[in-house]
Every structure is written in C-alpha cells, then in structure tokens.
Design a protein around this motif. Structure first.
Motif, PDB file in Angstrom:
ATOM      1  N   ILE A  91      28.212  46.175  35.536  1.00 33.25           N
ATOM      2  CA  ILE A  91      28.004  47.489  34.918  1.00 33.25           C
ATOM      3  C   ILE A  91      27.414  48.495  35.905  1.00 33.25           C
ATOM      4  O   ILE A  91      27.059  49.605  35.533  1.00 33.25           O
ATOM      5  N   GLY A  92      27.292  48.078  37.171  1.00 40.53           N
ATOM      6  CA  GLY A  92      26.831  48.990  38.214  1.00 40.53           C
ATOM      7  C   GLY A  92      25.330  49.089  38.364  1.00 40.53           C
ATOM      8  O   GLY A  92      24.841  49.986  39.043  1.00 40.53           O
ATOM      9  N   ARG A  93      24.596  48.195  37.732  1.00 41.90           N
ATOM     10  CA  ARG A  93      23.133  48.186  37.866  1.00 41.90           C
ATOM     11  C   ARG A  93      22.777  47.628  39.231  1.00 41.90           C
ATOM     12  O   ARG A  93      23.078  46.499  39.553  1.00 41.90           O
ATOM     13  N   GLU A  94      22.137  48.444  40.068  1.00 35.36           N
ATOM     14  CA  GLU A  94      21.803  48.075  41.443  1.00 35.36           C
ATOM     15  C   GLU A  94      20.351  47.615  41.597  1.00 35.36           C
ATOM     16  O   GLU A  94      19.874  47.457  42.721  1.00 35.36           O
ATOM     17  N   THR A  95      19.647  47.408  40.494  1.00 31.39           N
ATOM     18  CA  THR A  95      18.246  46.984  40.550  1.00 31.39           C
ATOM     19  C   THR A  95      18.127  45.740  41.413  1.00 31.39           C
ATOM     20  O   THR A  95      18.868  44.771  41.214  1.00 31.39           O
ATOM     21  N   LEU A 113      23.161  34.731  45.989  1.00 31.81           N
ATOM     22  CA  LEU A 113      23.173  35.847  46.939  1.00 31.81           C
ATOM     23  C   LEU A 113      24.528  36.553  46.943  1.00 31.81           C
ATOM     24  O   LEU A 113      24.599  37.784  47.022  1.00 31.81           O
ATOM     25  N   GLU A 114      25.606  35.793  46.842  1.00 31.25           N
ATOM     26  CA  GLU A 114      26.938  36.405  46.828  1.00 31.25           C
ATOM     27  C   GLU A 114      27.212  37.185  45.549  1.00 31.25           C
ATOM     28  O   GLU A 114      27.999  38.118  45.556  1.00 31.25           O
ATOM     29  N   LEU A 115      26.542  36.806  44.454  1.00 28.82           N
ATOM     30  CA  LEU A 115      26.695  37.565  43.204  1.00 28.82           C
ATOM     31  C   LEU A 115      25.879  38.854  43.211  1.00 28.82           C
ATOM     32  O   LEU A 115      26.008  39.666  42.311  1.00 28.82           O
ATOM     33  N   GLY A 116      25.013  39.010  44.214  1.00 26.33           N
ATOM     34  CA  GLY A 116      24.286  40.264  44.320  1.00 26.33           C
ATOM     35  C   GLY A 116      22.777  40.166  44.303  1.00 26.33           C
ATOM     36  O   GLY A 116      22.105  41.196  44.258  1.00 26.33           O
ATOM     37  N   ALA A 117      22.229  38.959  44.325  1.00 24.06           N
ATOM     38  CA  ALA A 117      20.770  38.837  44.413  1.00 24.06           C
ATOM     39  C   ALA A 117      20.317  39.302  45.794  1.00 24.06           C
ATOM     40  O   ALA A 117      21.044  39.177  46.780  1.00 24.06           O
ATOM     41  N   ASP A 118      19.112  39.831  45.856  1.00 30.12           N
ATOM     42  CA  ASP A 118      18.565  40.330  47.113  1.00 30.12           C
ATOM     43  C   ASP A 118      17.750  39.279  47.845  1.00 30.12           C
ATOM     44  O   ASP A 118      17.537  39.391  49.055  1.00 30.12           O
ATOM     45  N   ASP A 119      17.288  38.276  47.125  1.00 30.89           N
ATOM     46  CA  ASP A 119      16.519  37.187  47.731  1.00 30.89           C
ATOM     47  C   ASP A 119      16.544  36.012  46.769  1.00 30.89           C
ATOM     48  O   ASP A 119      16.936  36.150  45.602  1.00 30.89           O
ATOM     49  N   TYR A 120      16.131  34.855  47.274  1.00 32.89           N
ATOM     50  CA  TYR A 120      16.158  33.617  46.488  1.00 32.89           C
ATOM     51  C   TYR A 120      14.930  32.813  46.873  1.00 32.89           C
ATOM     52  O   TYR A 120      14.744  32.497  48.049  1.00 32.89           O
TER      53      TYR A 120
END
Length: 159
Positions: A91-95, A113-120
C-alpha cells in the motif's frame, strides 16, 4: 555552577535527533512480557510507544497511525509478521521496520529484508543493541527526509 540533574547521567550524543518525545514507535509483539519490557524501556528513552499483540491489529495501527518506526515480530497470531510487512509495502507505507524474531536462520533474515524490512534483530537481544539499531534507522530515515530522499513527487514528462 551547573544545576544538579536527577535521573539518568549525562550521556554524550553522537548525533542530533529530533525531539524523541515526538517520535512514536509501534511495537507489534505477541509475547506480553517482552512487549511490556520493550515499551517500558523505549518510554524511558523518551519515545512515545504504541503496542499491538497480533498481526491484524498491528497492521491496522501501522496503516492508520503515525509511527516513525515499527518493531515487528514474525510469529504473530491473526496474521504473520511477514504478511503485515508485505501489506504495508504493497500500500506504499514506507515506515521503517525492524524485525525482532526468534527465527535466526539466514533465509528468514534475507526474506524479511527483501520484503522491505530495514533491519533484523534475532531474539534474544540486548536492550542496548536494540536501542542502537532503532536510533541508527531513525537517523538514516530522518536524514533522508530532511534531504528529500525517498520522497515521491510527480515531476511530469522530461523532454
């Protein structure tokens, strides 16, 4: 003479960050003790904290809220964490999202990470590490926002 300060000792800051009391973090974690512990410690650090115990409620709060960052568990009732992340990105949420999970295999980390997480961050984790990662992600995203990085603007056709 300098005024006497109660509470936490003065700690040098290596970067300037916006007022933390204006920075909201959404914690989506089903384990009650961990969720409460994270909330308590983030509030002690000056963050505003909102929590959710399941994936569907967490997605609703992430979609409708004003969180500057989301801490997201993967194994949640209602909707798995990866599905929450997938829906947010669709939905375009870049949080910014930091995954906190007991799943520590490389394939789990890479998938998140590939789905869009910034860290793990793999459970169990130390509080100081989690706080450092939160500040690092916020520092990057706030610096990017100030510079206009990541903003989507329609500039029309280039001729």
């Amino acid at each position: 003479s300098r005024p006497l300060r109660c509470g936490r000792p003065n700690r040098p800051r290596r970067f300037a960050m916006t007022n933390l009391s204006d920075t909201q973090i959404l914690v989506i974690e089903d384990e009650p003790d961990l969720r409460a512990g994270i909330q308590h410690n983030l509030e002690l650090e000056g963050f505003k904290v909102q929590t959710s115990a399941d994936g569907r409620d967490g997605l609703r709060k992430a979609r409708d809220g004003q969180a500057a960052l989301i801490l997201l568990d993967l194994m949640l009732p209602g909707m798995p964490g990866l599905e929450v992340l997938r829906h947010l990105r669709e939905i375009g949420r870049e949080t910014p999202v930091i995954i906190i999970s007991a799943k520590g295999q490389d394939r789990d980390k890479v998938q998140g990470l590939e789905l869009g997480a910034d860290d793990y961050v793999t459970k169990p984790f130390g509080l100081s590490e989690l706080l450092a990662r939160i500040r690092a992600v916020l520092r990057r995203t706030q610096a990017g926002a100030k510079a206009g990085v990541g903003e989507r603007t329609n500039t029309g056709t280039v001729m």
